[in-house]
Design a protein around this motif. Sequence first.
Motif: not given
Length: 417
Positions: A162-169
């Motif tokens: 499952y995908p992980l977010p690249d970064a917290v915006l």
Amino acid sequence: MTKEVTVVGGGAIGLATAYYLAQAGAAVQVIEARRTGSGASWGNSGWIAPSFAGPIPAKGLVSYTTKSLLDPASPIYFALRADRDFARWSWMFWRHCNDGAFQRGMHATAKLGESTHALYSELTARGIDFGIQRAGILMVALNAASLEGDLDRLRVLSAYGYPLPDAVLTGDELHEAEPFLSDDVAAGFVVEGEAHVDPARIAGGFADGLVQVGGEILESTEVIGIDHRNGRVTALHSSSGRMEVDDLVLAAGAWTEPLARMLGVKLLMQAGKGYSFSVRPRTQPLRPVHFGESKVVVTPFSDGKVRVSGTMELSGLNLNLDRRRLRAIQVGARKYMAEWPDGTVDDEWVGMRPLAADGLPILGRLPGFENVYLATGHSMSGITLAPATGFFLSELIMTGQAADLLKPFAPERITRR
């Protein structure tokens, strides 16, 4: 000899199961009390998101729900009532509000949901037009620290691809990425790869596909009695008359529980009421958004409407619309939106989600019966898990062999004679 299967329930789960059975060569008839796709499959948020398909019982939820008992505006609301079955369900639900049970449930639903996007892609390639949009899902919060729990859950799911977010915006970067948000929103992250859809098109697509492969659908046909003898169901009594039965699938969402009672079986399952409505903001969100603290979600549709949905109300099997709940959703949404649109609120809706006491779907053969199967208990993940449910349950019915990933969802864990 052709296997004949009757499916009770014309929502996404029942129709998906019927479709895959017909694809496998069964003669299938779907019976729906109202219209196909008119129940919980119509007014939900329309997310196709395996990342969010985990169980509802979780660590910390006991104290949260205890505080909500006197607050009908709470995102999760337990309406106290003198009901022995509700008391049994509540006891088992609260017993599963711990980290061990939650992790086991996450593991099970992650395995079941692994094939979701691939199966929907296969169905689309076969010509079933669901109108799926793969824009990802944005998680946001007023307080950046409150996103940590969501990030931790996704880290667990990363083991299943499952995908992980690249970064917290944060700050300007977040608001440039999503102008729909108010300045009060502090942080967010995008879960790429997830999708959304007008949920009515899921039921409609499966219904059209079922008819094309030879299945039959009977609408406005309510089951009022079930004949059974020596561990076999033999016939249904319906508002349209008596119907002989070979194999039977009960997939009527929250209404599966009273159907099981006709067989002398109690399901530890309650109806979790959800609410939604539509607005027309000048600026639509670019993708579905989850408002962290308020537990409200918004989903953009191609007709310019944005569906706003939320709450889990445990008040029994009824479709009474409590306007306090709708107002609470509006209050919860306004804090996150740059502007609350002028004009009327459209498409006010209330629907019943089937919520098992351990928060997991109920999939498999009903104990004590050799020709009855259950496909229910999907809570808020019916649209997400419909194709996997249909695929693996049809395999069980046609071959008698259950895939290993169905074992955590076996009905015997949640049934009482």
